[in-house]
Design a protein around this motif. Structure first.
Motif, PDB file in Angstrom:
ATOM      1  N   SER A   1       0.297  -5.880  -9.115  1.00 14.98           N
ATOM      2  CA  SER A   1      -0.693  -4.818  -8.905  1.00 14.98           C
ATOM      3  C   SER A   1      -0.028  -3.621  -8.243  1.00 14.98           C
ATOM      4  CB  SER A   1      -1.834  -5.311  -8.018  1.00 14.98           C
ATOM      5  OG  SER A   1      -2.687  -4.232  -7.667  1.00 14.98           O
ATOM      6  N   THR A   2      -0.332  -2.447  -8.726  1.00 10.81           N
ATOM      7  CA  THR A   2       0.061  -1.210  -8.033  1.00 10.81           C
ATOM      8  C   THR A   2      -1.168  -0.630  -7.344  1.00 10.81           C
ATOM      9  OG1 THR A   2       1.806  -0.752  -9.619  1.00 10.81           O
ATOM     10  CG2 THR A   2       1.011   1.130  -8.338  1.00 10.81           C
TER      11      THR A   2
ATOM     12  N   THR B   1      -4.610  -1.518  -7.220  1.00 10.07           N
ATOM     13  CA  THR B   1      -5.626  -2.291  -6.488  1.00 10.07           C
ATOM     14  C   THR B   1      -5.078  -2.707  -5.120  1.00 10.07           C
ATOM     15  OG1 THR B   1      -6.446  -3.035  -8.612  1.00 10.07           O
ATOM     16  CG2 THR B   1      -7.232  -4.233  -6.677  1.00 10.07           C
TER      17      THR B   1
HETATM   18  N1   CP Z   1      -6.246  -0.673 -12.474  1.00 14.71           N
HETATM   19  C1   CP Z   1      -5.650  -1.668 -11.780  1.00 14.71           C
HETATM   20  O1   CP Z   1      -6.254  -2.659 -11.374  1.00 14.71           O
HETATM   21  O2   CP Z   1      -4.315  -1.427 -11.565  1.00 14.71           O
HETATM   22  P1   CP Z   1      -3.303  -2.428 -10.863  1.00 14.71           P
HETATM   23  O3   CP Z   1      -3.070  -3.582 -11.780  1.00 14.71           O
HETATM   24  O4   CP Z   1      -2.057  -1.598 -10.641  1.00 14.71           O
HETATM   25  O5   CP Z   1      -3.898  -2.893  -9.563  1.00 14.71           O
END
Ligand code: CP
Ligand code: NVA
Length: 303
Positions: free
Chosen positions: A52-53, A55
């Protein structure tokens, strides 16, 4: 009694409306450089089993800015990978933390965690749902369109976790959602059935993406292969080829259509670079708004 957000069915329309108003307030306070810290002394665990970035960082930044402390917990560094039972883990974490945001594969595992935890458990994405994403996305729509009433949202692509949360949202809030998905990749029938039974708004699934985007106020797309489906990526590229959100497709929607994507995006696959970077795209606002919405959620559920 503690409250969880496992799916958007855990929230009423009034509660969602309150979260949209609160997110707007948090956004304004940040713009004005004003500090408010209702969560001093509170600790949020982030138990993540997938990358994850946005969230992760938006929950962490939200927690810090609200005066609390985020603790990131990589599942692979815990005893869960050596088969410590979920019910033991949930009870132990409840003794240290005030809330838990969880990103994992199985919705059932999340539900079990929430059952055994004494603290609020928030779904930060499972294979089946991504509720907080859709809350912040609807906040983005409200900013741009003044509300969600009467808005037509076209989902184009895979009937996946994000699509499922959109279906839940349409049912609870009462807007029109049309999902265009190829055969074999429709949203789960039980998710659609539950939405139809709620009788608020309308949810339709069609095969033709052009039918879905006709007169749409919002076109939303997401990756063709979600996390955990990497081995299917090549096969999926062929199946979804006609579902790319490109210039020709966007033209069929309203002129002021919002093009949305939860990110990460694959330019040239589910969306062209031109549309993602184009004047109708609001993807960077969507990413920012995750932090404001997470503040609203954390304040409401942890305080
Ligand atoms: N949109 C979203 O959940 O991005 P991440 O996977 O980077 O958290
Ligand atoms: N459907 C995507 C969403 C990523 C935020 C996935 O689950 O990988």
């Amino acid at each position: 009694m503690k409250r969880d957000i496992l799916t958007l069915w855990n929230l009423s329309k009034a509660e969602m409306d309150a979260l949209f108003a609160s997110a707007a307030n948090w956004k304004r306070l940040r713009r004005e450089g004003k500090l408010a810290q209702p969560l001093v002394g509170k600790t949020l665990g982030l138990l993540f089993d997938k990358p994850s970035t946005r969230t992760r960082l938006s929950f962490e930044a939200a927690m810090v800015q609200l005066g609390g402390t985020p603790l990131f917990i990589n599942v692979k560094d815990t005893q869960l990978i050596r088969n410590e039972p979920i019910e033991d883990t949930a009870r132990v974490l409840s003794r240290y933390l005030d809330g838990l945001a969880v990103r994992t594969y199985s919705q059932d595992l999340l539900t079990a965690l929430a059952k055994w935890a004494d603290i609020p458990v928030i779904n930060a994405l499972t294979d089946q749902f991504h509720p907080c994403q859709v809350l912040s996305d609807i906040f983005t729509i409200i900013e741009r369109k003044g509300g969600y009433e009467g808005v037509k949202v076209a989902w184009v692509g895979d009937g996946n976790n994000v699509a499922h949360s959109w279906i839940n949202a349409a049912a609870v809030l009462g807007f029109d959602l049309v999902c265009a998905c190829p055969k074999g990749h429709h949203p789960a029938p039980w998710v659609i059935e539950m939405a139809k039974r709620a009788c608020r708004g309308s949810v339709r699934v069609v095969l033709d993406p052009l039918e879905a985007v006709k007169n749409a106020d919002v076109i939303y797309t997401d990756v063709w292969a979600s996390m955990g489906q990497e081995s299917e990526a090549m096969r999926r590229r062929a199946v979804f080829a006609g579902y790319q959100v490109n210039e020709a497709m966007a033209e069929k929607a309203k002129q002021d259509v919002l093009v949305m994507h939860c990110l990460p995006a694959h330019r040239g696959e589910e969306i062209t670079a031109g549309v993602l970077e184009g004047k109708n795209s609001v993807v960077w606002d969507q990413a920012e708004n995750k932090m404001h919405m997470h503040k609203a959620i954390l304040e409401a559920f942890l305080k």
